[in-house]
Design a protein around this motif. Structure first.
Motif, mmCIF file in Angstrom:
data_model
loop_
_atom_site.group_PDB
_atom_site.id
_atom_site.type_symbol
_atom_site.label_atom_id
_atom_site.label_comp_id
_atom_site.label_asym_id
_atom_site.label_seq_id
_atom_site.Cartn_x
_atom_site.Cartn_y
_atom_site.Cartn_z
ATOM 1 N N PHE A 145 0.803 -1.014 -0.165
ATOM 2 C CA PHE A 145 0.053 0.213 0.155
ATOM 3 C C PHE A 145 0.708 1.279 -0.045
ATOM 4 N N GLY A 146 2.017 1.082 0.332
ATOM 5 C CA GLY A 146 2.757 2.368 0.745
ATOM 6 C C GLY A 146 3.621 2.107 1.909
ATOM 7 N N GLN A 147 3.986 3.430 2.657
ATOM 8 C CA GLN A 147 4.777 3.428 3.859
ATOM 9 C C GLN A 147 4.171 3.798 5.051
ATOM 10 N N VAL A 148 4.516 3.429 6.270
ATOM 11 C CA VAL A 148 3.975 4.107 7.249
ATOM 12 C C VAL A 148 5.250 4.624 7.963
ATOM 13 N N ALA A 149 5.065 6.093 8.287
ATOM 14 C CA ALA A 149 6.345 6.932 9.011
ATOM 15 C C ALA A 149 5.843 7.339 10.169
ATOM 16 N N SER A 158 3.205 15.681 19.566
ATOM 17 C CA SER A 158 2.939 14.104 19.662
ATOM 18 C C SER A 158 3.348 13.486 18.630
ATOM 19 N N PHE A 159 3.965 12.192 18.858
ATOM 20 C CA PHE A 159 4.172 11.383 17.638
ATOM 21 C C PHE A 159 2.706 10.742 16.915
ATOM 22 N N VAL A 160 2.915 10.609 15.742
ATOM 23 C CA VAL A 160 1.769 9.993 15.154
ATOM 24 C C VAL A 160 2.314 8.830 14.257
ATOM 25 N N ALA A 161 1.418 7.786 13.503
ATOM 26 C CA ALA A 161 2.064 7.043 12.522
ATOM 27 C C ALA A 161 1.158 7.473 11.322
ATOM 28 N N VAL A 162 2.220 7.970 10.296
ATOM 29 C CA VAL A 162 1.415 8.466 9.062
ATOM 30 C C VAL A 162 1.500 7.393 8.076
ATOM 31 N N LYS A 163 0.330 6.788 7.453
ATOM 32 C CA LYS A 163 0.453 6.051 6.236
ATOM 33 C C LYS A 163 0.228 6.654 5.083
ATOM 34 N N ILE A 164 1.603 6.783 4.411
ATOM 35 C CA ILE A 164 1.690 7.274 3.050
ATOM 36 C C ILE A 164 1.378 6.358 1.976
ATOM 37 N N VAL A 198 -8.004 1.276 16.427
ATOM 38 C CA VAL A 198 -6.957 2.261 16.111
ATOM 39 C C VAL A 198 -7.500 3.556 15.801
ATOM 40 N N ARG A 199 -7.094 4.649 16.320
ATOM 41 C CA ARG A 199 -7.572 5.913 15.764
ATOM 42 C C ARG A 199 -7.214 6.626 14.719
ATOM 43 N N ILE A 200 -7.967 7.070 14.096
ATOM 44 C CA ILE A 200 -7.349 7.827 12.886
ATOM 45 C C ILE A 200 -7.442 9.269 13.009
ATOM 46 N N TYR A 201 -6.399 10.078 13.012
ATOM 47 C CA TYR A 201 -6.664 11.492 13.364
ATOM 48 C C TYR A 201 -6.903 12.425 12.308
ATOM 49 N N ASP A 202 -6.520 12.103 11.136
ATOM 50 C CA ASP A 202 -6.183 13.085 9.969
ATOM 51 C C ASP A 202 -6.053 12.309 8.677
ATOM 52 N N TYR A 203 -6.448 12.840 7.594
ATOM 53 C CA TYR A 203 -6.123 12.349 6.345
ATOM 54 C C TYR A 203 -5.962 13.571 5.304
ATOM 55 N N PHE A 204 -5.195 13.443 4.303
ATOM 56 C CA PHE A 204 -5.015 14.493 3.407
ATOM 57 C C PHE A 204 -3.876 14.110 2.104
ATOM 58 N N VAL A 205 -3.814 14.742 1.275
ATOM 59 C CA VAL A 205 -3.370 14.441 0.071
ATOM 60 C C VAL A 205 -1.834 15.435 0.238
ATOM 61 N N TYR A 206 -0.682 14.872 -0.070
ATOM 62 C CA TYR A 206 0.349 15.605 -0.376
ATOM 63 C C TYR A 206 1.225 15.182 -1.129
ATOM 64 N N GLN A 207 1.656 15.876 -2.214
ATOM 65 C CA GLN A 207 2.460 15.454 -3.521
ATOM 66 C C GLN A 207 1.893 14.264 -4.024
ATOM 67 N N HIS A 209 0.086 11.935 -2.890
ATOM 68 C CA HIS A 209 -0.191 10.866 -1.927
ATOM 69 C C HIS A 209 -1.187 11.034 -0.887
ATOM 70 N N LEU A 210 -2.137 10.063 -0.894
ATOM 71 C CA LEU A 210 -2.888 10.170 0.205
ATOM 72 C C LEU A 210 -1.992 9.864 1.662
ATOM 73 N N CYS A 211 -2.323 10.642 2.773
ATOM 74 C CA CYS A 211 -1.562 10.383 3.858
ATOM 75 C C CYS A 211 -2.556 10.281 5.041
ATOM 76 N N ILE A 212 -2.504 9.138 5.794
ATOM 77 C CA ILE A 212 -3.519 9.078 6.665
ATOM 78 C C ILE A 212 -2.824 9.044 8.085
ATOM 79 N N SER A 213 -3.106 9.962 9.069
ATOM 80 C CA SER A 213 -2.439 10.007 10.377
ATOM 81 C C SER A 213 -3.309 9.136 11.532
#
Lengths: 910, 340
Positions: A145-149, A158-164, A198-207, A209-213
């Motif tokens: 699917f991509g990467q998790v950063a 705070s730290f979050v996990a962003v799925k790119i 798991v909680r989802i905080y945010d999602y957006f498109v950057y460059q 890429h759909l990014c999900i926090s």
């Protein structure tokens, strides 16, 4: 702390003790093995600061920065002071790439050849809408699917996990579905984050890429097991994890979501677990370490001692690959084999498989030496040096574990425990394990769900459900297929109810109570009845009430629960009321819930009228509650009493009715009346809302009728009416199945509220419900119930058929219902709004959609049951048909697919 | 020897003090007596002057007579305040000592009895206009040709000083690297503004092991000391914290002890060269504390064994293997040797 040392621990005391000791005394302290110890020359024994010292110390203002800071943290400033020409730019720092390959090939050089965004440390992802920044610190993992950063979010510190997500349409779309599902789960079903999702905080498109926090979690369960060298985890940890996983799954079930990839890797731990506490039990190995499908199946059959029931094998598409038919197909179809003693199918041996598939099946290593489940668990070595009493204690827990596992790995989905049921197992709850666990009638919930479906109709009304029952005949036939199972099962009656199996057990014990549950599901009425039966007066009261009240109660309860749970309830109410009901009741409050329910339920009903949803739920709720009560107290009475008490305010009045009704039970009329009264009252308003008013009324009658088998007849009629109404509504509201998909997906993708979709779904479901399932279920159940107690009466000819058919159907329902219920969950998502059933649902109702959610759940059952088709034909074909189609294709399997693709986010473990 | 021996102002049998014209920060004790005819040990002290031109002064210390002798002829200018000074770790007798200093670059100096000469300036910067200051370095005492430096450009650089070439440069952290310590010939650890302690093995440069992260994310870790007597243990300090964090590399992420008896921020730490259980710390509370790590920590925390109070905030602390009975501290413009 622990320092390896040969010296005595006495040396520890030198700190405090040193104060009073002279230098020489201090030297008496144990020496470290190096033999060295500081002399007290300039250094003096440590003495804690006195208060005055502390004060003066605290007054000390250090203006300057420590030099060590000025030459590290502040070195740039220091250098610039020393040399105003000094310049430094972080831009020139070497970049540490986190993405491999790190060569920009695609997307203007932002992406590598795999369409992954090329990340380096301190890369900043920006939500351009909110300007929220995520500073990449590390890559936690990557996949197709991509990467998790791991990212630092300065906004929240705070730290979050962003799925790119990869910059490819398919992944993008799929990820949107995940966003949709998780958002729904988070906001609608688990707003307070109590269900380990798991909680989802945010999602957006950057460059591009759909990014999900997401919230940042710890390692996963697989890593934990691995860390323990696959020696397994202690029983207490297994219990803890089981409990939390089941809680999460119960929520998914409520939401109509199937997690298609539940595995240790997808279960994340919230915080680091002290690994030293982990070792011990649990095999640390897969129970069925199959190397191939054949191997897996072989192991399951061997270890579990049994095989999937014939009705499953008959329908399964790959049965021929692994089984040979040794019985008569005719028998299978007639359901005679199932009762039977012997299955019509026999698993292929390795040689037979090889001959048939022209290849040798790969077979894995034997870890357990051909032991069955009991032997594997029992013979697992105990920890060393375990005291005798501890061994006895653990052996007891192991027995509970065996029973627990048995219920989870049951071949027959109709008998397999739901998450909620499993969560009540003594192994999970820690209660003493004394005898084989009989799950609470949650299953009923499922059935309830079905019932709920009915409710939907009723939702117009539960009543409709009653109406549905008329349809039953067709279903019954359909059910028949399933029925074999049921028949086989002693519980069949109960089983038939729902997933009935569990019910059955309950029913057995409670008899009426359980049946009630199931009944309740379809018609609140039923529940009442059963209660009445068992408890007699008390029960009756509730029961009567229940008819009206009970369902209301349940609803109320549900509502209450939902209130209590917040998320859980409301959602459940809306979408899944059934599930919620089941769960909530079972979970706790059954007793209180009763009271609450009653109190709430009225409101709910009223409000819910929308109730369709809630009504649906409520029945279930009642069911559950009843069951619980029964179990706990052994009798429905308790429940009844509870309900009375709690309900006292609003419901009491109803309850009174109920009582009368209960009494009535015997008297179909009474029941009918009383129920109808309450129902009519409350319902009327509700129904009006729904517009299915007529349906409701019908439903009530039906309910009433239900008690009396006669009712069935009446129900049939009612149901017809109700159904028709519903159908009309549905048909209008419901889009074509075809429409669905697009809509659904779209909504899932981005809309948080799939109200529209939900609505549609619900509508469909409604249609479905109306048409098929509910009626059949109800009838079946009724028949059963009636059959047991009243058969003479109830069993009117039609009934008798119904019973037969219905029973099977129930069974089928049960099985299906499970499946269905899950699909329905999906629906719920759409219906998300449901959570706030009252408020939202109303809205939805106004929309007309709200109902749909409930229906959605119903749907599945419908689908499951072949009868629906019959229904369809019988009733409004178009509406049903559409719904049916959904149910069949869409309901179960499609959903599955969806979710599979979706990657349901991992469960969270605390 | 020069006749201009400068006696310390404060002198007792247990301590000796050197007072410098300027504030002192960096400090190094030679590991060997480089002069064949004396048992004197060299001490180098670096100034902290807020100007480009700073100074490094060399002293010699005679433990027999408790005399500190300054050698003005060996003093030299240093660009920026040296962030660290260190003598060559080898105790092999040579005709000269080698001193390393870090600042804008890593520099090596040849110290002879009467003269001092720069050997090399080791610069790994690709550009001429910018340089990333070095916050610290460590000399590998197992493989003395290796020096590892830490830089605010997030990297650690390992030099082969014999060849004057970079052996490797690792992007070690996500933020500035503040200190570095060798454990073995090919293993070093570093601390950073990112709040982590990471261990690197030159045989596997792709990976590092994070063995500690400060509780508050991105609280910088300023200093790191690896216990040479027992490599399982290391100690680090956090910025603006009174804590000394003791780590056991076998149990990552969880400190085995936190020493919290300083009443102001800790500025320096040094393990005892002769005992794996003792460590000294010094800080802004003007105190130097010697701790013995217990086998089991009491509920109320760990008290130090003994304490010494200097007259001002202590900025530097060295406990040399060559002089295990002496702890040297720097505070204000004084350098002081304390017998323990």
């Amino acid at each position: 702390m622990e320092m390896d040392s040969n010296s005595n621990s006495d040396s520890n005391s030198n700190g405090g003790g040193g104060v009073a000791e002279s230098d020489s005394g201090a030297e008496d302290l144990v020496e470290s093995d190096s033999g060295w110890r500081p002399k007290h020359l300039l250094f003096t024994p440590y003495s804690p600061p006195t208060q005055t010292q502390t004060k003066s110390q605290s007054l000390r203002v250090v203006v300057r920065r420590p030099l060590v800071a000025r030459l590290t943290k502040d070195i740039i400033e220091t250098y610039q002071i020393c040399n105003p020409q000094f310049r430094y730019s972080e831009e020139l720092n070497p970049k540490r790439y986190l993405t491999t390959p790190s060569i920009g090939v695609l997307n203007d050089g932002f992406d590598n050849v795999n369409s992954d965004l090329i990340l380096n440390v301190n890369y900043v992802l920006i939500n351009l809408e909110t300007q929220r920044r995520y500073i990449v610190k590390d890559v936690l993992g990557h996949g197709t699917f991509g990467q998790v950063a791991k990212c630092w979010a300065p906004d929240t510190s705070s730290f979050v996990a962003v799925k790119i997500i990869k910059n490819q349409t398919a992944y993008y779309q799929q990820a949107l579905v995940e966003v949709s599902i998780l958002t729904t789960l988070n906001k609608k079903y688990d707003p307070e984050d109590k269900h380990h999702v798991v909680r989802i905080y945010d999602y957006f498109v950057y460059q591009r890429h759909l990014c999900i926090s997401f919230e940042l979690l710890d390692s996963n369960l697989y890593e934990l097991i691995k860390m323990n060298q696959f020696r397994g985890l202690s029983l207490s940890i297994v219990r803890l994890f089981s409990k939390q996983i089941l809680h999460g799954l119960a929520l998914l079930k409520d939401a109509g979501i199937i997690h298609c990839d539940l595995k240790p890797e997808n279960i994340l731990l919230c915080t680091g677990v002290d690994t030293t506490d982990l070792l011990k039990f649990s095999l640390g190995l897969p129970l069925f370490p199959g190397a191939s499908e054949f191997d897996l199946l072989r192991r399951m059959i061997e270890i579990l001692g049994g095989q999937p029931p014939d009705y499953l094998l008959k329908e399964a598409k790959n049965t021929n690959k692994f089984f040979k038919c040794i019985g008569s197909v005719h028998n299978i179809e007639n359901g005679e084999v199932s009762a039977g003693i012997r299955s019509a199918y026999q698993a292929l041996t390795e040689e037979e498989y090889e001959a048939r598939e022209l290849k040798k099946p790969s077979v894995g290593k034997e870890y357990f030496n051909h032991m069955n489940l009991e032997a594997i668990v029992t013979n697992y070595p105990y920890r060393k040096n375990l005291a005798k009493e501890d061994i006895i204690k653990e052996s007891q827990i192991r027995l509970a574990l065996i029973d627990f596992l048995r219920g989870l790995v049951e071949f027959d989905p109709a008998k397999r425990w739901s998450p909620f049921q499993a969560s009540k197992h003594p192994f999970v709850t820690g209660e003493p394990f004394t005898c084989p666990y009989k799950p609470p009638p949650e299953t009923p919930r499922l059935p309830v769900a079905q019932n709920i479906r009915v409710d939907h109709h009723p939702g117009g009304g539960h009543w409709f459900a009653a109406g549905l029952s008329p349809n039953i005949p067709g279903r019954n036939r359909v059910a028949m297929h399933n029925s074999p199972h049921f028949q086989v099962v002693p519980y069949a009656h109960t089983n038939s109810y729902g997933s009935i199996g569990s019910y059955g057990s309950y029913n057995d014990s409670t008899g009426l109570g359980s049946s009630y549950g199931s009944y309740g599901d379809t018609n609140s009425m039923y529940a009442y009845f059963s209660p009445v039966g068992p408890s007699g007066m008390n029960m009756h009261v509730p029961g009567n009430v229940s008819v009206l009240g009970s369902s209301p109660d349940s609803r109320r309860r549900i509502v209450h629960y939902s209130h209590g749970n917040g998320i859980g309830i409301s959602p459940s109410a809306g979408n899944f009321a059934p599930l919620p009901l089941g769960t909530s009741p079972s979970q706790f409050t059954p007793p209180s819930s009763y009271g609450q329910v009653s109190a709430g339920s009225p409101g709910h009903y009223g409000p819910t009228s929308p109730a369709r949803g809630s009504c649906h739920g409520s029945p279930l709720g009642k069911m559950a509650a009843v069951s619980q009560f029964n179990r706990r107290k052994g009798w429905a009475y308790p429940g009844g009493s509870h309900s009375q008490d709690s309900s006292s305010t609003n419901w009491q009045g109803q309850s009174a009715d109920g009582t009368s009704s209960s009494q009535t039970e015997g008297n179909s009329q009474l029941l009918g009346n009383s129920p109808s009264h309450p129902l009519s009252n409350s319902n009327a308003a509700r129904w009006k809302h729904h517009g299915g008013g007529s349906g409701i009324s019908a439903g009530y009658p039906a309910i009433q009728s239900v008690p009396g088998f006669f009712a069935l007849g009446s129900n049939m009629q009612y149901s017809h009416t109700g159904v028709t109404h519903d159908k009309q509504e549905n048909s209008l509201a419901l889009p074509d199945p075809g429409d669905w998909d697009p809509n659904y997906s779209d909504e899932l993708l981005l809309q948080e509220d799939g109200s529209d979709l939900n609505c549609i779904a619900t509508e469909f479901s409604k249609a479905m419900d109306l048409g098929s399932a509910e009626p059949s279920v109800e009838q079946g159940r009724f028949s059963h119930i009636s059959g047991t107690s009243q058969r003479p009466n109830g069993p009117l000819q039609s009934f008798s058929r119904l019973e037969m058919g219905s029973v099977p159907s129930d069974a089928a329902h049960a099985g299906y219902s499970h499946l269905v219920s899950k699909p329905s969950h999906l629906m719920p998502h759409a219906s998300q709004s449901s959570p706030s059933r009252l408020g939202q649902q109303h809205q939805r109702y106004s929309h007309g959609r709200p109902i749909a959610a409930v229906r959605g759940s119903d749907w599945n059952p419908m689908k499951v049951q072949p009868p629906p088709s019959g229904y369809n034909s019988g009733t409004g074909n178009s509406s049903f048909g559409s719904s049916m189609s959904w149910g069949n294709p869409g309901s179960i399997e499609p959903l599955y697919l969806l979710f599979e693709h979706c990657y349901l986010s991992p469960l969270v473990m605390d | 020897m020069e006749n201009t021996t400068q006696e310390s102002h404060l002198r007792s049998e247990n301590s000796v003090t050197y007072e410098s014209p300027y504030p002192l920060y960096s400090m190094a004790l030679s590991s060997s007596s480089s002069q064949s005819r004396t048992r004197n040990h060299r001490i180098a002290v670096g100034s902290f002057i807020e100007e480009y031109a700073n100074r490094v002064d060399l002293l010699s210390f005679d433990a027999e007579t408790l005399t500190l002798t300054a050698h003005p002829e060996l003093s030299f200018d240093h660009p920026y305040p040296p962030t660290k000074l260190m003598f060559h770790p080898s105790s092999v007798q040579k005709s000269f000592d080698v001193l390393a200093s870090s600042g804008d670059y890593l520099r090596l100096w040849e110290v002879r009895d009467t003269s001092i000469e720069p050997i090399s300036v080791l610069n790994n910067s690709k550009t001429s206009e910018f340089c990333a200051p070095l916050t610290s370095f460590d000399w590998n005492d197992v493989e003395p040709k290796r020096i590892g430096t830490s830089s605010i450009d997030t990297t650690c650089t390992v030099w082969d000083i014999e060849k004057g070439v970079v052996e490797t440069q690792l992007i070690a952290h996500d933020k500035e690297v503040y200190d570095l310590a060798w454990g073995e010939a090919r293993v070093f650890a570093s601390v950073s503004a990112d709040g982590s302690v990471r261990i690197f093995d030159l045989r596997d440069k792709e990976h590092s092991t994070i063995i500690y992260e400060s509780p508050q994310p991105d609280t910088p870790l300023l200093r790191l000391a690896w216990n040479k007597q027992d490599l399982r243990y290391m100690a680090t300090i956090l910025m603006d914290s009174n804590k000394v964090v003791i780590l056991d590399i076998r149990s990552p992420t969880t400190p085995v002890a936190e020493l919290e008896r300083h009443r102001a921020s800790v500025n320096a730490i040094a393990w005892a060269p002769q005992s794996y259980r003792h460590i000294c710390s010094a800080g802004d509370d003007t105190q130097a504390l010697i701790w013995e790590l217990p086998t089991v920590a009491g509920p109320s925390g760990i008290d130090p064994m003994s304490m010494y109070s200097a007259g001002a905030e202590i900025n530097q602390l060295q406990w040399s293997a060559a002089q295990p009975d002496w702890i040297s501290i720097a505070f204000a413009n004084k350098m002081q040797l304390l017998k323990v």
